[in-house]
Design a protein around this motif. Structure first.
Motif, PDB file in Angstrom:
ATOM      1  N   UNK A 123      -8.868  -9.995  -7.354  1.00 26.42           N
ATOM      2  CA  UNK A 123      -8.707  -8.855  -6.456  1.00 26.42           C
ATOM      3  C   UNK A 123      -7.760  -9.127  -5.304  1.00 26.42           C
ATOM      4  N   UNK A 124      -7.392 -10.384  -5.121  1.00 26.15           N
ATOM      5  CA  UNK A 124      -6.558 -10.707  -3.979  1.00 26.15           C
ATOM      6  C   UNK A 124      -5.113 -10.276  -4.182  1.00 26.15           C
ATOM      7  N   UNK A 126      -2.415  -7.573  -5.026  1.00 22.78           N
ATOM      8  CA  UNK A 126      -2.246  -6.126  -5.129  1.00 22.78           C
ATOM      9  C   UNK A 126      -0.989  -5.854  -5.951  1.00 22.78           C
ATOM     10  N   UNK A 407      -4.605  -6.741   3.255  1.00 20.84           N
ATOM     11  CA  UNK A 407      -4.865  -6.225   1.907  1.00 20.84           C
ATOM     12  C   UNK A 407      -5.527  -4.866   1.974  1.00 20.84           C
ATOM     13  N   UNK A 408      -6.355  -4.645   2.976  1.00 19.31           N
ATOM     14  CA  UNK A 408      -6.935  -3.313   3.140  1.00 19.31           C
ATOM     15  C   UNK A 408      -5.821  -2.308   3.405  1.00 19.31           C
ATOM     16  N   UNK A 411      -4.395  -1.482   0.159  1.00 20.39           N
ATOM     17  CA  UNK A 411      -5.237  -0.552  -0.598  1.00 20.39           C
ATOM     18  C   UNK A 411      -5.011   0.877  -0.124  1.00 20.39           C
ATOM     19  N   UNK A 414      -1.853   2.249  -1.409  1.00 25.99           N
ATOM     20  CA  UNK A 414      -1.996   2.658  -2.817  1.00 25.99           C
ATOM     21  C   UNK A 414      -2.667   4.014  -2.913  1.00 25.99           C
ATOM     22  N   UNK A 415      -3.706   4.231  -2.107  1.00 30.14           N
ATOM     23  CA  UNK A 415      -4.386   5.524  -2.136  1.00 30.14           C
ATOM     24  C   UNK A 415      -3.445   6.636  -1.692  1.00 30.14           C
ATOM     25  N   UNK A 425      -6.715   8.167   6.356  1.00 30.31           N
ATOM     26  CA  UNK A 425      -7.842   7.382   5.867  1.00 30.31           C
ATOM     27  C   UNK A 425      -8.235   6.404   6.966  1.00 30.31           C
ATOM     28  N   UNK A 427     -11.006   3.417   7.863  1.00 30.96           N
ATOM     29  CA  UNK A 427     -12.071   2.593   7.310  1.00 30.96           C
ATOM     30  C   UNK A 427     -12.586   1.618   8.354  1.00 30.96           C
TER      31      UNK A 427
END
Lengths: 490, 484
Positions: A123-124, A126, A407-408, A411, A414-415, A425, A427
């Motif tokens: 998962x690390x 991307x 990395x967040x 993510x 990507x969204x 977004x 978080x």
């Protein structure tokens, strides 16, 4: 009895992602059985046994074909396996580039002489980040070598493989996969914020030089590793910018700052009129026997396909790129002419910019620069700014936030890429950091807030504040960008 | 007494048992036009390509077993390619996991001799798609048991598993369809029917009284929601029944599509014990509406009549107390009494021991099935991000054009909510707070808070370990129904 291993400390070893292999192939070059080797145009590492190379290329072909079963026009972009990840990029029709990255892993020691357990951390990685890195490899190759198909047309497979070998052998060594992140997805350009007056001074300088040196086709002006003006198309400027800031400029750090007796000073010592010097081409104009040549670059490969000499001339922290048709022979005379014309003007301009910049800073005060950790990118003009990255060169990109937070951001990006709408977004991470991502009008903004006890509403207020404060900063940015766009289209 | 050894001692016995299977699960008949259409769908055609999610099952030898769309036999060369990809990577001491393209995600899963492949355009994460494939595997296990699958392929690598699964394609089709539309799978939970706890207790009491030796579970289900569950305490000790197993059970019942009468069928609950069978007695208590279903699980293959007797007792008790009315009358809740004007939809799952979730019917906005299914996509995306193994999150707030979405995980609960797009953060939070208070207040009615137990007299010569129900360690955070 303490075993030697215990004495050394049973530590977990963390392995970062690294390049396992990189290859380029064209299935059309070896369509028949027994001809498979002909498909392979470049393969790193070179020591791999021939049959294994063929098998690895075959796997990629099979995967691409398989995914075409379901979507003929959108084949595979990446393959995930337990131990590694493969990225596919069809750079030109039928020319495929593949990069294989070893997944980051943790090696946990075992007792009693048992081999350590390896845990892969898939998962690390991307996909969008490393996919972009691969695409950039092609763009960089193309900048200095032109397209694959042209090379093939000019000199067949032999010429093409030669060029690929020469370029990638060196370039792959500069890849630092352990520090790739969201900024690689953007591949943006950092613009230098200027007031109108100074901007116009630079504009008129460029115009004057282009008028006097009619050979110059395109110009780009940078200050402090940031772009101010460019006459090139966006995509060409973007890759040239990366080359300049991660390769050329770092190799030629300011000799003006070097001591009097430093070997870096020679070109400056003799010339008290100005601080200008060539970063490409003649290192020392005073030496009549010294040979020199300018690097060749290829731009507008989609339409006019131009090959140009890249002249990079620098004075203090201002750098100008002059691009001249490669068919022209640039001799010593021309360089001396350029030197005497540009040197003094550029030196003056550089100190002007510096002065003006300091004045502006003093007027608006340090609070003008937002204190937040943020990353901003504008898809329309490729403008990028990050207060998180402290130094971005080819080798290291130090960030002031934990890699998980980066990395967040990846993510969220990507969204955002899924739909073509304005979105926001927010978080809250497990460490209680807040991350806000905003996408509007082709611009993306990511903010990291270390406000552990804040709630959603408070976070919202903070980000609104940033937007307001940043307004003036971004306005200045926008101004110079608008001018770039206007003049580029002229 | 034959008890709980796997009845599949040889292939002949298998085919005998499968005759029963065949009668119980009618294969795709001409009545099931859609099923037939899919079975005969031309592969590689535009329409076949455009399905949102393909699922393929094949054996390690590359032999096709199942395809959600299109005839699996026609797909045998494609499946051969899939197997080749798996083997190739395996030969390098590695394991293939997935392939990503702009439009599709291809996920691979190998379980024993079976290989599962999902080709999905839903943009679910790799982990979510793999979990769905695991459910498909477990559904197959629920029909055959893991031990027999492994044994069959050990003896004959080339075995065509379709011989054993003949007629069961509908079960897998049904599972895939329900996974695409029901958030229960995403949440690893089971949805229950809201009932005043007194009513629920009364129903449980009725179930607890109607028992027989070797009966281990009794369920009452209404409209696909769990009403009551009681469990035998001695035999099962600390063993747990997971929501995943319940979903498989419910799916089998749904797929059997029977109405009147009763079924007696073998079923393996893979997460509970993947090598042996339970025997399920299933009957509807309210023909012809057939909304209230009774399921009694026994470990004794021969106990049909004894279990049927339990059902009769339950029916009697229901009739005398008019219990069916409680179940029929229960309203699917409307959250009208609290002012949550901007809230359109939500899912809530308490993290307490018993995992049930609920999603209410909302007055405005998302009444239609399509809307609810559409919402699953962004919910699943948020679920994936918030439960990431490497960078999990506590909260996600996503404002987009169509709606504003929120996902929130605390130690006490997990919830997903959908608001109108122009809601302010302040309103969203205030409505959420009101909602949470309301849920807390109604907790007893909304969730099954405890599991009543009963005990059957132990039979001589039988030890609890014979049941194959070794105490299973309490795994992970996927929902559990546990003994208290």
């Amino acid at each position: 009895l303490i075993s030697p291993r215990m004495a050394s400390g049973m530590q977990e070893k963390q392995y970062t992602p690294s390049l396992l292999s990189f290859f380029i192939y064209n299935p059309k070059f070896g369509p028949r059985e027994g001809e498979e080797e002909k498909k392979i145009l470049f393969y790193h590492p070179i020591e791999i046994e021939k049959n294994e190379k063929i098998r690895n290329v075959g796997l990629c072909e099979a995967i691409v074909q398989f995914t075409r079963t379901f979507s003929p026009t959108n084949p595979a972009k990446s393959l995930h396996t337990q131990k590694n990840r493969q990225f596919f990029h069809e750079a030109e029709e039928n020319y495929w580039m593949v990069m294989v990255v070893r997944n980051p892993m943790v090696e946990k020691p075992n007792k009693d002489g048992k081999p350590p357990t390896v845990e892969y951390q898939e998962e690390e990685i991307i996909d969008s980040v490393y996919g972009s890195v691969l695409q950039q490899c092609y763009c960089m190759y193309k900048l200095f070598n032109g397209t694959f198909s042209r090379a093939f047309e000019a000199g067949g497979v032999e010429l093409l493989t030669q060029k690929l070998e020469k370029f990638f052998y060196r370039y792959l060594q500069t890849l630092h996969l352990q520090s790739c992140d969201l900024l690689d997805v953007f591949g943006g350009i950092s613009f230098f914020p200027l007031d109108k007056m100074t901007y116009l001074k630079i504009q008129s300088f460029v115009n004057r030089v282009e008028e006097s040196l009619s050979l110059v086709k395109y110009t780009a002006f940078l200050y402090n590793d940031q772009l101010i003006w460019s006459g090139l198309e966006q995509d060409d400027m973007r890759i040239l910018y990366k080359y300049l800031t991660t390769s050329l400029f770092p190799r030629h750090s300011e000799p003006e700052l070097a001591g009097r007796d430093s070997p870096l000073r020679p070109e400056v010592a003799g010339n008290l009129l100005h601080y200008g010097r060539f970063l490409t081409g003649p290192a020392n104009l005073k030496d009549p026997d010294a040979k020199f040549r300018f690097p060749r670059i290829f731009v507008n490969t989609e339409d006019s396909y131009e090959e140009l000499h890249l002249i990079v001339y620098k004075a203090m922290t201002a750098a100008v790129c002059f691009m001249v048709n490669a068919a022209v022979d640039l001799n010593r005379e021309f360089c001396e002419q350029l030197d005497s014309l540009v040197g003094p003007q550029l030196t003056l301009l550089a100190s002007d910019i510096c002065e003006q910049f300091n004045i502006n800073r003093r007027i608006s005060g340090p609070e003008k620069e937002p204190q937040f950790k943020f990353i901003y990118f504008n898809h329309m003009n490729l403008a990028e700014k990050s207060t998180i990255h402290m130094r971005k060169t080819a080798s290291v990109s130090l960030t002031s936030v934990h890699p998980d937070l980066m990395k967040i951001l990846g993510d969220i990006n990507c969204d955002f890429a899924r739909v073509n709408e304005d979105e926001e977004i927010i978080v809250k991470a497990m460490t209680d950091y807040w991350v806000v991502g905003k996408k509007s009008d082709q611009r993306e903004l990511y903010v990291i807030l270390n406000q552990k006890n804040a709630n959603l509403i408070e976070v919202n207020e903070e980000v609104k504040r940033l937007d307001m404060m940043g307004m003036d900063y971004f306005t200045t940015l926008k101004l110079s960008i608008v001018q770039v766009l206007l003049t580029a289209s002229v | 007494m034959e008890s709980h050894r796997d009845p599949l001692c040889d292939i002949n016995r298998t085919s005998r048992r499968l005759v029963i299977f065949h009668l119980l699960w009618p294969r795709r008949t001409s009545v099931d036009a859609l099923g037939l259409a899919y079975m005969n769908e031309e592969i590689m055609s535009e329409s076949w390509r455009q399905h949102r999610k393909h699922v393929f099952v094949l054996s390690e030898a590359g032999k096709p077993i199942y395809s959600r769309y299109g005839n699996e036999e026609a797909l045998s060369s494609t499946m051969g390619v899939m197997m080749a990809l798996v083997s190739f990577v395996q030969a390098g001491g590695n394991m293939i996991q997935s392939i990503f393209s702009d439009e599709h995600t291809v996920v691979f899963l190998q379980k024993g001799p079976l290989v599962f492949v999902s080709v999905s355009a839903t943009r679910q994460s790799e982990q979510q798609l793999r979990r769905e494939l695991l459910h498909v595997y477990h559904q197959i296990v629920s029909m055959l048991t893991q031990a027999s699958i492994n044994r069959i392929f050990e003896r004959r690598k080339n075995f065509d598993l379709r011989r054993l699964l003949f007629g069961s394609e509908k079960v897998l089709d049904g599972l895939l369809d329900v996974m695409d539309s029901d958030p229960s799978f995403m949440l690893s939970a089971v949805q229950c029917l809201p009932l005043p706890s007194s009513s629920r207790d009364a129903l449980s009491h009725i179930l607890q009284k109607a028992i027989t030796p070797d009966l281990v579970f009794s369920f009452l289900i209404a409209n696909n929601r769990l009403v009551s569950v009681v469990q035998e305490k001695t035999v099962l000790e600390d063993a747990r029944l997971k929501p995943s197993d319940l979903h498989l059970l419910f799916n089998l019942i749904r797929a059997s599509a029977f109405q009147a009468g009763e079924i007696w069928m073998p079923i393996c609950l893979p997460l509970f014990n993947h090598d042996c069978y339970f025997y399920a007695y299933v009957a509807y208590l309210d023909p012809p509406e057939c909304t209230v279903c009774l399921v009694l699980l026994s470990t004794d293959k021969e106990a049909f009549y004894a279990v049927a007797e339990c059902k009769r007792k339950i029916e009697e008790a229901f009739a005398s107390q008019n219990a069916l009315q409680w179940v029929a009358n229960t309203q699917l809740y409307y959250v009208d009494d609290i002012s949550v004007a901007n809230l359109r939809h939500f899912l809530y799952k308490p993290s307490k021991v018993l995992d049930h979730h609920r999603h209410p019917e909302m007055e405005v906005g998302y009444r239609s099935q399509e809307e609810r299914i559409r919402l699953l996509d962004p919910y699943r995306n948020m679920h994936n991000r918030i439960h990431s193994t490497s960078r999990p999150l506590k909260l996600i707030y996503h404002s987009a054009g169509k709606e504003t979405l929120l996902a929130w995980v605390t130690s006490k609960f997990e919830m997903f909510a959908c608001f109108t797009p122009l809601v302010t953060k302040k309103s969203a939070i205030s409505e959420l707070t009101k909602l949470l208070r309301w849920i807390k207040k109604e907790e007893d009615r909304l969730f099954i808070c405890h599991l009543p137990k009963y005990s059957t007299a132990p039979q001589p010569g039988r030890s609890s370990t014979d049941r194959g129900s070794s105490a299973r360690p309490n795994t992970s955070d996927t929902g559990l129904l546990s003994l208290l």
